[in-house]
Design a protein around this motif. Structure first.
Motif, PDB file in Angstrom:
ATOM      1  N   ARG A 300       0.831  -1.201   0.000  1.00 24.76           N
ATOM      2  CA  ARG A 300       0.000   0.000   0.000  1.00 24.76           C
ATOM      3  C   ARG A 300       0.873   1.261   0.000  1.00 24.76           C
ATOM      4  O   ARG A 300       0.592   2.224  -0.706  1.00 24.76           O
ATOM      5  CB  ARG A 300      -0.929   0.006   1.220  1.00 24.76           C
ATOM      6  CG  ARG A 300      -1.853   1.204   1.198  1.00 24.76           C
ATOM      7  CD  ARG A 300      -2.746   1.314   2.391  1.00 24.76           C
ATOM      8  NE  ARG A 300      -3.228   2.680   2.488  1.00 24.76           N
ATOM      9  CZ  ARG A 300      -4.305   3.129   1.883  1.00 24.76           C
ATOM     10  NH1 ARG A 300      -5.031   2.306   1.160  1.00 24.76           N
ATOM     11  NH2 ARG A 300      -4.664   4.379   1.988  1.00 24.76           N
ATOM     12  N   GLU A 301       1.930   1.179   0.800  1.00 24.81           N
ATOM     13  CA  GLU A 301       2.844   2.327   0.880  1.00 24.81           C
ATOM     14  C   GLU A 301       3.453   2.641  -0.489  1.00 24.81           C
ATOM     15  O   GLU A 301       3.564   3.804  -0.877  1.00 24.81           O
ATOM     16  CB  GLU A 301       3.942   1.965   1.870  1.00 24.81           C
ATOM     17  CG  GLU A 301       4.859   3.098   2.236  1.00 24.81           C
ATOM     18  CD  GLU A 301       5.884   2.609   3.245  1.00 24.81           C
ATOM     19  OE1 GLU A 301       5.486   1.899   4.203  1.00 24.81           O
ATOM     20  OE2 GLU A 301       7.069   2.895   3.063  1.00 24.81           O
ATOM     21  N   ILE A 304       0.897   4.398  -2.574  1.00 27.84           N
ATOM     22  CA  ILE A 304       0.811   5.830  -2.238  1.00 27.84           C
ATOM     23  C   ILE A 304       1.992   6.577  -2.864  1.00 27.84           C
ATOM     24  O   ILE A 304       1.819   7.643  -3.479  1.00 27.84           O
ATOM     25  CB  ILE A 304       0.841   6.035  -0.697  1.00 27.84           C
ATOM     26  CG1 ILE A 304      -0.330   5.314  -0.015  1.00 27.84           C
ATOM     27  CG2 ILE A 304       0.923   7.511  -0.332  1.00 27.84           C
ATOM     28  CD1 ILE A 304      -1.608   6.077   0.082  1.00 27.84           C
ATOM     29  N   MET A 305       3.188   5.994  -2.701  1.00 32.83           N
ATOM     30  CA  MET A 305       4.386   6.672  -3.227  1.00 32.83           C
ATOM     31  C   MET A 305       4.290   6.869  -4.740  1.00 32.83           C
ATOM     32  O   MET A 305       4.624   7.928  -5.266  1.00 32.83           O
ATOM     33  CB  MET A 305       5.649   5.863  -2.866  1.00 32.83           C
ATOM     34  CG  MET A 305       6.003   5.938  -1.394  1.00 32.83           C
ATOM     35  SD  MET A 305       7.382   4.870  -0.964  1.00 32.83           S
ATOM     36  CE  MET A 305       8.761   5.898  -1.462  1.00 32.83           C
ATOM     37  N   LEU A 306       3.825   5.808  -5.414  1.00 31.68           N
ATOM     38  CA  LEU A 306       3.670   5.909  -6.870  1.00 31.68           C
ATOM     39  C   LEU A 306       2.623   6.952  -7.218  1.00 31.68           C
ATOM     40  O   LEU A 306       2.783   7.738  -8.153  1.00 31.68           O
ATOM     41  CB  LEU A 306       3.286   4.543  -7.453  1.00 31.68           C
ATOM     42  CG  LEU A 306       4.394   3.486  -7.477  1.00 31.68           C
ATOM     43  CD1 LEU A 306       3.812   2.101  -7.711  1.00 31.68           C
ATOM     44  CD2 LEU A 306       5.438   3.801  -8.555  1.00 31.68           C
ATOM     45  N   SER A 307       1.516   6.983  -6.437  1.00 31.03           N
ATOM     46  CA  SER A 307       0.415   7.909  -6.724  1.00 31.03           C
ATOM     47  C   SER A 307       0.856   9.361  -6.631  1.00 31.03           C
ATOM     48  O   SER A 307       0.424  10.202  -7.405  1.00 31.03           O
ATOM     49  CB  SER A 307      -0.729   7.686  -5.741  1.00 31.03           C
ATOM     50  OG  SER A 307      -1.217   6.400  -5.880  1.00 31.03           O
ATOM     51  N   ILE A 308       1.699   9.658  -5.638  1.00 27.80           N
ATOM     52  CA  ILE A 308       2.051  11.071  -5.458  1.00 27.80           C
ATOM     53  C   ILE A 308       3.229  11.482  -6.342  1.00 27.80           C
ATOM     54  O   ILE A 308       3.757  12.575  -6.198  1.00 27.80           O
ATOM     55  CB  ILE A 308       2.334  11.415  -3.979  1.00 27.80           C
ATOM     56  CG1 ILE A 308       3.513  10.605  -3.430  1.00 27.80           C
ATOM     57  CG2 ILE A 308       1.090  11.206  -3.137  1.00 27.80           C
ATOM     58  CD1 ILE A 308       3.916  11.027  -2.021  1.00 27.80           C
ATOM     59  N   GLY A 309       3.643  10.566  -7.239  1.00 27.56           N
ATOM     60  CA  GLY A 309       4.604  10.977  -8.256  1.00 27.56           C
ATOM     61  C   GLY A 309       5.995  10.394  -8.115  1.00 27.56           C
ATOM     62  O   GLY A 309       6.910  10.812  -8.816  1.00 27.56           O
ATOM     63  N   PRO A 405      -0.797   1.382  -8.826  1.00 29.46           N
ATOM     64  CA  PRO A 405      -1.157   2.158  -7.621  1.00 29.46           C
ATOM     65  C   PRO A 405      -2.570   1.856  -7.113  1.00 29.46           C
ATOM     66  O   PRO A 405      -2.782   1.735  -5.902  1.00 29.46           O
ATOM     67  CB  PRO A 405      -1.053   3.607  -8.079  1.00 29.46           C
ATOM     68  CG  PRO A 405      -0.201   3.600  -9.287  1.00 29.46           C
ATOM     69  CD  PRO A 405      -0.364   2.252  -9.923  1.00 29.46           C
ATOM     70  N   VAL A 406      -3.510   1.727  -8.043  1.00 29.44           N
ATOM     71  CA  VAL A 406      -4.901   1.518  -7.616  1.00 29.44           C
ATOM     72  C   VAL A 406      -5.043   0.198  -6.868  1.00 29.44           C
ATOM     73  O   VAL A 406      -5.610   0.135  -5.765  1.00 29.44           O
ATOM     74  CB  VAL A 406      -5.852   1.543  -8.841  1.00 29.44           C
ATOM     75  CG1 VAL A 406      -7.276   1.214  -8.422  1.00 29.44           C
ATOM     76  CG2 VAL A 406      -5.803   2.905  -9.512  1.00 29.44           C
ATOM     77  N   MET A 409      -3.094   0.170  -3.500  1.00 30.36           N
ATOM     78  CA  MET A 409      -3.644   0.982  -2.410  1.00 30.36           C
ATOM     79  C   MET A 409      -4.838   0.313  -1.728  1.00 30.36           C
ATOM     80  O   MET A 409      -5.266   0.723  -0.660  1.00 30.36           O
ATOM     81  CB  MET A 409      -4.024   2.360  -2.918  1.00 30.36           C
ATOM     82  CG  MET A 409      -2.808   3.288  -2.980  1.00 30.36           C
ATOM     83  SD  MET A 409      -3.238   4.982  -3.173  1.00 30.36           S
ATOM     84  CE  MET A 409      -3.971   4.986  -4.775  1.00 30.36           C
TER      85      MET A 409
END
Lengths: 412, 229
Positions: A300-301, A304-309, A405-406, A409
């Motif tokens: 999950r972490e 999140i890291m991938l999601s925020i760029g 990411p989806v 998460m």
């Protein structure tokens, strides 16, 4: 802080997130590395001792013979003693000692017992620099002296077969250099028990002068035996000796004089490789387990890291860096443990002297095993563990960097 | 900074998205058309499974639509590579998730700095902005604490700080109050509302929390993957 520093810092902190798991992984890597190094050091020491046990009592590091002598061991292959050549070799760099020898087969008889043997005529003074046989003479006896033309020293097993002890007279029958019958009675001065079982069974040692006389050598000898200053200089020295001898001579170094030792070392090394491979695999799977679990737990972490760029390559690098830290610390600890353990057995070798008779039954002649530390083993082990860490971390790292990411998460 | 002339930040055109769940095909989005303007404080509301999170993910470039397009300030997201999408997420969008938003091994200030670090902002400027942002969200004193040492509400405030510190064009918040009690949730909404007013940051929430719906200036209702205004 640069991006690189951040990756390193994240990796370092991630290593310490699960202290217990990291500690267990360090210990797996450290124990594996330490065992590999300790085993290698024991092998090095064992091999060196085996070589020494074969070379020291009898053969020396290098022998110069007439071609064909070593296969046939008869006086037919004796050569005219050449003082010029002898002195030339004697003055070469790395020559610790050189001596002339006469050796051939014969039959020894004592009362009703007789045994085939190898008779070795040596110059005891000069041979002190080459072989150590005089050290193996059992209490109650002594080694032959240079002027002793009637004395013989027998291997213990040979003496047993002949039922001969110190002070007994044994008869030697053989063939002389000139084809005549060589026969003489010798007084047993001493009985030796060397680390080499074969020598104890077959060898009788007399003085060079006695050999010259009994075998009617007419100025001939069968070998020049040479001891080098150390085992590593043997190859170079042998090459230099070859350059000053003509084609009628063969210059043989210890590995050709004792091929069975090389065969044993090769065999032992092969079985050692299997054991070391198993240890490497244990280390590798320790690393894989840690990195795999660590990646799984942080799915999950990573999402999140991938999601925020965060770029996938940064996550990949971060995990490989974590693996590097875990491995580096494990290897460092393993090296300290491995060095300490090896050092202990360098100073306090394993001594199996009290099990000598049992070991003799299995034809094991080396009784003292010490460890010999080689820096090259340390470098090799650390490089291999690092490579394994890289290979075994690559796949979990790639998996983490390719996470969706989806989906990730949704993991908790 | 107040609200000036409103520009389209996000244009959504005929968005369709289907995914598999437990072996069944789920039509999460069925032809969504939507525009979000700068400075909005809007909420996408709908029951569980209505498609609001999927819509937010697709708008944020975390997920890809089967059909249709998302245009962020004139930049289409159609056909972009993963790396290009990642750059858009980094530079133009701020994200706040339900929970576990933060990187556990980084302190609050480091978490806020993280996005700026990825953007290549200088260390000094980064730290200054991050501390100022934490001050704005009321967490200056907690700047060196790690997420595990912060309450759920404090963690969400840090997530808000991280989402807006680099001045994104829009902040997408997926049920940001879902894991918080009412008081903490309300305080978080106040904070975001203030930031919306003072900085003009565009916020778009997905929620089924009536409190969020009440505070939203615009409510976009979604049911079965369709907007039902």
């Amino acid at each position: 802080m640069s991006g690189y520093k951040m990756t390193v810092m994240l990796a370092w902190r991630n290593v310490w997130r699960n202290k217990r798991r990291s500690f267990l992984t360090f210990m797996t890597i450290a124990a594996g590395t330490a065992l590999i190094l300790f085993m290698r050091s024991l092998q090095n020491g064992g091999y060196a001792q085996m070589i020494e046990d074969s070379v020291a009592p009898r053969t020396g590091h290098i022998q110069v013979h007439e071609k064909g002598f070593w296969e046939n061991m008869t006086l037919e292959y004796a050569f005219m003693d050449d003082n010029e050549l002898f002195n030339k070799i004697s003055s070469m760099k790395n020559v610790k000692g050189i001596s002339k020898r006469i050796s051939t087969g014969g039959l020894l008889t004592h009362r009703d017992s007789s045994a085939g043997c190898e008779i070795l005529g040596i110059d005891p003074e000069r041979e002190r620099d080459i072989i150590t046989m005089d050290r193996y003479v059992l209490p109650g006896g002594k080694f032959i002296s240079p002027s002793d033309k009637n004395g013989i020293v027998l291997g213990r097993a040979l003496a047993r077969v002949l039922d001969a002890g110190v002070g007994d007279e044994v008869s030697l029958v053989s063939q002389g250099f000139d084809g005549s019958i060589a026969a003489k009675n010798f007084m047993v001065r001493g009985i030796f028990k060397s680390p080499n079982v074969q020598y104890n069974r077959t060898l009788g040692i007399i003085s060079l002068d006695a050999a010259r006389e009994v075998f009617s050598m007419m100025g001939h000898v069968t070998a020049y035996a040479i001891r080098a200053s150390d085992i590593d200089s043997v190859a170079g020295l042998a090459a230099r000796i070859r350059s000053v001898t003509d084609d009628t001579f063969e210059v043989m170094s210890w590995d050709r004089l004792n091929p069975e030792i090389l065969q044993f070392i090769a065999l032992d090394r092969a079985s050692g490789h299997i054991f070391v491979m198993i240890l490497y695999l244990i280390v590798a799977f320790g690393i894989l387990n840690t990195i795999q679990m660590s990646v799984y737990e942080r799915t999950r972490e990573f999402g999140i890291m991938l999601s925020i760029g965060t770029g996938p390559e940064r996550i990949f690098r971060m995990i490989l860096t974590e693996s590097f830290f875990v491995s580096a610390m494990g290897i460092a600890l393993g090296m300290i443990l491995g060095y300490g353990l090896s050092w202990y057995f360098t100073v306090y070798p394993m001594d199996f002297s009290e099990y000598e008779s049992e070991m003799e039954m299995y034809q094991v002649s080396t009784l003292v095993y010490y460890a010999k530390i080689k820096i090259s083993d340390f470098i090799r082990a650390s490089v291999i563990v690092f490579l394994l860490a890289g290979v075994f971390s690559y796949f979990p790292a790639r998996r983490a960097s390719r996470l969706d990411p989806v989906t990730s998460m949704r993991e908790l | 900074m107040g609200k000036g002339v409103r520009m389209k930040v996000i244009e959504i055109k005929n968005l369709h998205k289907t995914y598999q769940s437990n072996g069944q095909e789920v039509h999460a989005l069925r032809g969504i058309d939507l525009d979000i303007e700068s400075g909005e404080f809007s909420a996408i509301a709908g029951p569980s499974g209505s498609g609001k999170t999927t819509l937010l993910n697709v708008m944020g470039g975390i997920d890809r639509p089967d059909e249709g397009d998302v245009i962020i300030s004139g930049q289409t997201m159609k056909g972009l590579s993963e790396s290009e999408l990642s750059k858009i997420r980094l530079n133009r969008i701020g994200f706040i998730f339900q929970a576990y938003n933060l990187i556990p091994v980084l302190s609050a200030v480091e978490n806020v700095e993280y996005v700026m670090l990825l953007q290549g902002v200088e260390k000094h400027e980064r730290r200054e902005k991050a501390l100022a942002m934490l001050r704005d969200v009321g967490l200056e004193k907690e700047s060196h604490r790690r997420p595990a040492q912060l309450s759920g509400g404090q963690q969400q405030r840090v997530a808000v700080a991280r989402a807006i510190v680099s001045g994104p064009e829009i902040v997408l918040a997926d049920e940001p109050t879902a894991n918080l009690d009412q008081k903490t949730g309300s305080s978080l909404l106040d904070l975001m509302k203030n930031l919306n007013h003072e900085r003009g940051t565009t916020f778009l929430f997905s929620t089924h929390d009536p409190m969020v719906m009440d505070r939203a200036e615009r409510l976009i209702r979604i049911t079965d993957g369709r907007i039902t205004l």
